[in-house]
Scaffold this active site. Sequence first.
Site, PDB file in Angstrom:
ATOM      1  CB  ILE A 136      -0.998   0.050   1.275  1.00  0.00           C
ATOM      2  CG1 ILE A 136      -0.195  -0.098   2.660  1.00  0.00           C
ATOM      3  CG2 ILE A 136      -2.149  -0.882   1.070  1.00  0.00           C
ATOM      4  CD1 ILE A 136      -1.301   0.001   3.756  1.00  0.00           C
ATOM      5  CG  ASP A 137      -0.075   4.086  -2.849  1.00  0.00           C
ATOM      6  OD1 ASP A 137       0.804   3.273  -3.400  1.00  0.00           O
ATOM      7  OD2 ASP A 137      -1.063   4.598  -3.351  1.00  0.00           O
TER       8      ASP A 137
END
Length: 309
Positions: A136-137
């Site tokens: 995930i970012d």
Amino acid sequence: MNEINLIARESEIRLDKFLSESVEILTRTAAANLIEAGNCKVNDSLISKNYKIKSGDRITLKIPEAVKTDIIPENLPIDIVYEDNDLLVVNKPRGIVVHPAHGNTSGTLVNFLMHHCGDSLSGINGEIRPGIVHRIDKNTSGLLLAVKNDFTHTRIAAQLKEHSVKREYRAVVSGNIKTECGTIDAPIGRHKIKRKQMSVNGSNPRNAVTHYEVVKHYRKATHLRIRLETGRTHQIRTHMAYIGHPVLGDDVYGNGTPSWLCGQCLHASKLGFVHPRSGEYIELESDLPEYFLKLLKQLSYSSITPAEQ
């Protein structure tokens, strides 16, 4: 170094795909890396990963022993939601990068996992390190799964490939989405000009499907529950911007406001998978973080009635 000998019983399959399907511990990426490093021969000749095997081909694969990584273990304040001998799920705070890279060599999730897991780590990618099977970012918060051994790595990777891992997000997006639910089915590839971004129908686009439903309408924003069917880089951010409703706080695909968010209002809230060892289905949920709740409270003063939608 371990040596594996195989005889192809089928034809017209790429070598890296054949190896990943034939050798339990290998992902397709790991197989491709071994081929490119000269650790695979077909009929005693070095070959490329694009080679399509022929029935009767003699394939010799050498798998080097995993080496210790130079990543420095760090004890960081990261909550562990679930853990056993094979895997763990963490609740990643917003602002923490998953992998060390140029400009982010410390303070990453992998630094934390190196500290926490000690010697219980996966070596499937050639280095003894935690197995990050999805990401995930940096400015996305929420649940992320990491694996401790090659057995678990290959099986979780297979579930991701089959789209059987449940990944649900919460997001606040710009504008009032009129429909109560919808599906965005639009291929995503690398942006043809802005190479650090993704875009619909970019270079070498891959199938991407995002499902969403409205949790609550506001005058200038919408709170969504989002489910990923595929897992492309920046998929939610790219798809929401594509339909004209970028994630609030996204300074890459949106307008970056409100500025105090310091990143997009996007949270990985639910994760479900079949445990590779026990066969049990596990589903975990993460409460909305403080920054998300703060925004919802501010937006609540501008909520709208169904008649206004």
